[in-house]
Motif scaffolding. Structure first.
Motif, short mmCIF file in Angstrom:
data_model
loop_
_atom_site.label_atom_id
_atom_site.label_comp_id
_atom_site.label_asym_id
_atom_site.label_seq_id
_atom_site.Cartn_x
_atom_site.Cartn_y
_atom_site.Cartn_z
N GLN A 25 -7.28 2.30 -11.53
CA GLN A 25 -7.31 2.20 -10.06
C GLN A 25 -8.65 1.67 -9.56
O GLN A 25 -8.70 0.89 -8.62
CB GLN A 25 -6.97 3.54 -9.42
N HIS A 40 4.57 -0.74 -6.80
CA HIS A 40 3.79 0.51 -6.79
C HIS A 40 4.47 1.46 -5.82
O HIS A 40 4.56 1.12 -4.65
CB HIS A 40 2.36 0.21 -6.33
N GLU A 97 0.84 -1.20 0.00
CA GLU A 97 0.00 0.00 0.00
C GLU A 97 0.88 1.26 0.00
O GLU A 97 0.62 2.20 -0.73
CB GLU A 97 -0.93 0.00 1.22
N ASN A 98 1.91 1.26 0.82
CA ASN A 98 2.80 2.42 0.93
C ASN A 98 4.28 2.09 0.87
O ASN A 98 5.09 2.96 0.57
CB ASN A 98 2.55 3.14 2.27
N TYR A 134 -6.45 7.14 -11.43
CA TYR A 134 -7.83 7.03 -10.93
C TYR A 134 -8.76 7.88 -11.79
O TYR A 134 -8.29 8.58 -12.69
CB TYR A 134 -7.91 7.44 -9.45
N ASN A 192 2.49 7.25 -11.74
CA ASN A 192 1.18 7.24 -11.09
C ASN A 192 0.53 8.63 -11.21
O ASN A 192 1.17 9.63 -10.89
CB ASN A 192 1.37 6.88 -9.60
N TRP A 236 -7.97 -2.67 -2.87
CA TRP A 236 -7.01 -1.80 -2.15
C TRP A 236 -7.00 -2.04 -0.63
O TRP A 236 -6.44 -1.27 0.14
CB TRP A 236 -7.18 -0.33 -2.53
#
Ligand code: HAH
Length: 331
Positions: free
Chosen positions: A210, A81, A44-45, A179, A133, A291
């Motif tokens: 996304q 990512h 995620e991060n 997105y 992104n 997600w």
């Protein structure tokens, strides 16, 4: 999780990979759910520039390595990512002492960052990298959004990023990820950006949708049109960050404390329709990532309204299947 519950990864094995975003806390608290239901993960991060290289010349791959180890142990694929973004990127990349960094310095940093990171993860379980992104402006006639990359390097920062990534790893599929990908206006911009890259022979292999969706938007027809338009470029498509928020994007209410049966039913209907579209277009779609693993933890509990509970996933706060899960797995 009881034995009778179907597994997403088995139900979809002839269609596409099924992934989830993870962090070290969810890998600990939700490990059984993650390992049993999914066959792909995205950090995620922990693979974002601000985490991997908070200070110049320093790299911190520790947390991300633990995620990759979990993927290895459980026979899962990884999506990388994300390499270049206007957000969650450390300030040093854009500075030269007290001044703004110039084009050449930023390009050399970009190259070094991309090479170091992709070489560190030169591992066969990685099957895609999000190279750039969210570079596109959501509204208005400008193609690209403001960002320090655009400001200093210029419009070709995107081309250079894909070239650096291809140099670093000649084999891995390289993605542009964004997105609002199904909104007609943004869809045309994403299409234009990627088509221009292809026309210039820049190495881009796929588009990441996304899919941060909700109970009302986007319309199913707009999703189909987006998939068809992107697929017409001959690229791979991945659904990269899916969730189905209970709230429309502009709805800033904070008074809802439980998921009502009506909302759960509406969400199940939406999830059912979305996955039916994914199955219909599965020859173009290689991977669908949610997600978060469940409603226990997900980024929408803080975004766009801080501290507001949301219930956007297929499993509930106790990691048990919701009606949405049953709708997605029965067809
Ligand atoms: C995504 N942005 C990012 O790609 C992901 O890395 C992050 O964890 C969550 C969502 C979506 C987004 C945004 O950044 C700004 C406005 C709307 C949506």
């Amino acid at each position: 999780m009881s034995e009778e519950v179907l597994k997403l990864k088995d139900v979809y094995k002839d269609y596409f990979k099924i992934g989830t975003a993870v962090n070290l806390e969810t890998l600990e608290k939700d490990k059984d759910l993650i390992a049993s239901q999914f066959n792909s993960m995205t950090a995620e991060n922990d693979m974002k520039p601000i985490i991997l290289s908070l200070e110049e010349e320093k790299f911190n791959y520790g947390p991300a390595d633990q995620i990759v180890q979990f993927a290895n142990d459980n026979n899962m694929g990884m999506r990388g990512h994300t390499l270049v973004w206007h957000n969650q990127t450390p300030g040093w990349m854009f500075k030269d002492g007290d001044k703004k960094a110039g084009r050449e310095l930023m390009l050399s940093r970009l190259e070094k960052y991309i090479h170091t990171t992709m070489n560190h993860y030169n591992d066969s379980l990685f099957y895609a990298w999000d190279v750039v992104n969210e570079a596109i402006d959501d509204t208005g006639s400008h193609l690209l959004r403001e960002s320090p990359w655009l400001d200093t390097i210029g419009e070709d920062y995107i081309e250079r990023a894909f070239e650096f990534a291809r140099d670093a790893n000649p084999d891995i599929p390289l993605f542009y990820n964004d997105y609002n990908e199904s909104h007609p206006h943004k869809r045309e911009k994403i299409y234009k950006l990627v088509k221009d890259l292809i026309d210039k022979e820049i190495p881009v292999d796929g588009i990441g949708l996304q899919a941060h969706w909700n109970l009302e938007a986007p319309h199913l027809d707009d999703i189909r049109r987006a998939i068809e338009k992107y697929a017409s470029l001959g690229l791979k498509l991945h659904v990269t960050e899916m969730d189905v928020s209970i709230f429309n994007f502009d709805d800033r209410r904070k008074d809802l404390t439980t998921l009502s049966p009506e909302m759960e039913e509406k969400q199940a209907e939406r999830y059912g329709e979305f996955f039916s579209i994914f199955r219909e277009y599965h020859e173009y779609i290689d991977s669908v990532t949610l997600w978060a693993a469940s409603d226990r933890y997900n980024w929408l509990n803080d975004f766009p309204v801080e501290n507001r509970k949301n219930w956007p996933m297929l499993f509930d706060e106790a990691n048990q299947p919701k009606e949405s899960f049953y709708r997605v797995t029965s067809f």
